[in-house]
Design a protein around this motif. Structure first.
Motif, PDB file in Angstrom:
ATOM      1  N   SER A 121      47.560  49.060  71.003  1.00  0.00           N
ATOM      2  CA  SER A 121      48.305  49.929  70.085  1.00  0.00           C
ATOM      3  C   SER A 121      49.120  49.134  69.071  1.00  0.00           C
ATOM      4  N   SER A 122      49.545  49.821  68.031  1.00  0.00           N
ATOM      5  CA  SER A 122      50.345  49.196  66.975  1.00  0.00           C
ATOM      6  C   SER A 122      51.746  48.865  67.489  1.00  0.00           C
ATOM      7  N   PRO A 123      52.403  47.873  66.899  1.00  0.00           N
ATOM      8  CA  PRO A 123      53.771  47.541  67.323  1.00  0.00           C
ATOM      9  C   PRO A 123      54.751  48.620  66.868  1.00  0.00           C
ATOM     10  N   TRP A 124      55.891  48.679  67.530  1.00  0.00           N
ATOM     11  CA  TRP A 124      56.960  49.586  67.122  1.00  0.00           C
ATOM     12  C   TRP A 124      57.642  48.967  65.913  1.00  0.00           C
ATOM     13  N   LEU A 125      57.852  49.772  64.858  1.00  0.00           N
ATOM     14  CA  LEU A 125      58.441  49.253  63.624  1.00  0.00           C
ATOM     15  C   LEU A 125      59.814  49.854  63.305  1.00  0.00           C
ATOM     16  N   GLY A 147      70.627  57.883  61.339  1.00  0.00           N
ATOM     17  CA  GLY A 147      69.607  57.253  60.525  1.00  0.00           C
ATOM     18  C   GLY A 147      68.500  56.550  61.283  1.00  0.00           C
ATOM     19  N   CYS A 148      67.619  55.957  60.484  1.00  0.00           N
ATOM     20  CA  CYS A 148      66.457  55.227  60.981  1.00  0.00           C
ATOM     21  C   CYS A 148      66.769  53.739  60.957  1.00  0.00           C
ATOM     22  N   HIS A 149      66.412  53.043  62.027  1.00  0.00           N
ATOM     23  CA  HIS A 149      66.663  51.605  62.129  1.00  0.00           C
ATOM     24  C   HIS A 149      65.332  50.860  62.093  1.00  0.00           C
ATOM     25  N   THR A 167      55.820  53.419  62.452  1.00  0.00           N
ATOM     26  CA  THR A 167      56.000  53.319  61.004  1.00  0.00           C
ATOM     27  C   THR A 167      57.394  52.742  60.730  1.00  0.00           C
ATOM     28  N   PRO A 168      57.597  52.118  59.568  1.00  0.00           N
ATOM     29  CA  PRO A 168      58.903  51.512  59.281  1.00  0.00           C
ATOM     30  C   PRO A 168      59.983  52.509  58.873  1.00  0.00           C
ATOM     31  N   ASP A 169      59.633  53.796  58.706  1.00  0.00           N
ATOM     32  CA  ASP A 169      60.606  54.770  58.222  1.00  0.00           C
ATOM     33  C   ASP A 169      60.821  55.956  59.169  1.00  0.00           C
ATOM     34  N   CYS A 170      60.545  55.778  60.434  1.00  0.00           N
ATOM     35  CA  CYS A 170      60.771  56.818  61.460  1.00  0.00           C
ATOM     36  C   CYS A 170      60.056  58.128  61.141  1.00  0.00           C
TER      37      CYS A 170
END
Length: 120
Positions: A110-114, A62-64, A87-90
């Motif tokens: 750059s954008s943060p890792w979510l 899954g996605c964390h 993105t928050p959903d991988c």
């Protein structure tokens, strides 16, 4: 003659026992392989607000999601490689591959890792 017959029977029993043991081991491994597999070790990251978050041995499935503020530095201390997402959903592009025991620091503009997921 009886020694040869006894030796043949003994070898046949050992062979049958070895085959049965191999079959049981295969079934046991197949039955347990998908149960609760974890990426042994910690995933540690620092948020945009300098908060340190650590998750020990997360599931490989899954996605964390990361903290809402996102991560600016991620340390993959697990035994499995991972992919970071903005993105928050991988989903989507702009990902980065982080091998096991490696740290990634995002570039300032750059954008943060979510979110992240493991490669398995």
């Amino acid at each position: 003659m009886s020694v040869t017959a006894t030796a043949t029977a003994s070898r046949r029993r050992r062979r049958t026992g070895s085959v049965a043991g191999a079959v049981l081991l295969t079934l046991a491994l197949a039955g347990c392989s998908g149960l609760g597999r974890t990426a042994v070790g910690p995933v540690t990251y620092t948020t945009e607000r300098d908060q340190v978050v650590s998750t020990n041995s997360p599931s490989v499935k899954g996605c964390h999601r990361m903290a809402e503020a996102g991560a600016q530095e991620v340390v993959n201390g697990t035994l499995i490689d991972m992919i970071l997402y903005t993105t928050p959903d991988c989903t989507g592009g702009g990902t980065i591959y982080v091998p096991t025991t490696v740290t990634d620091v995002k570039a300032p503009p750059s954008s943060p890792w979510l979110s992240y997921r493991f490669v398995h």
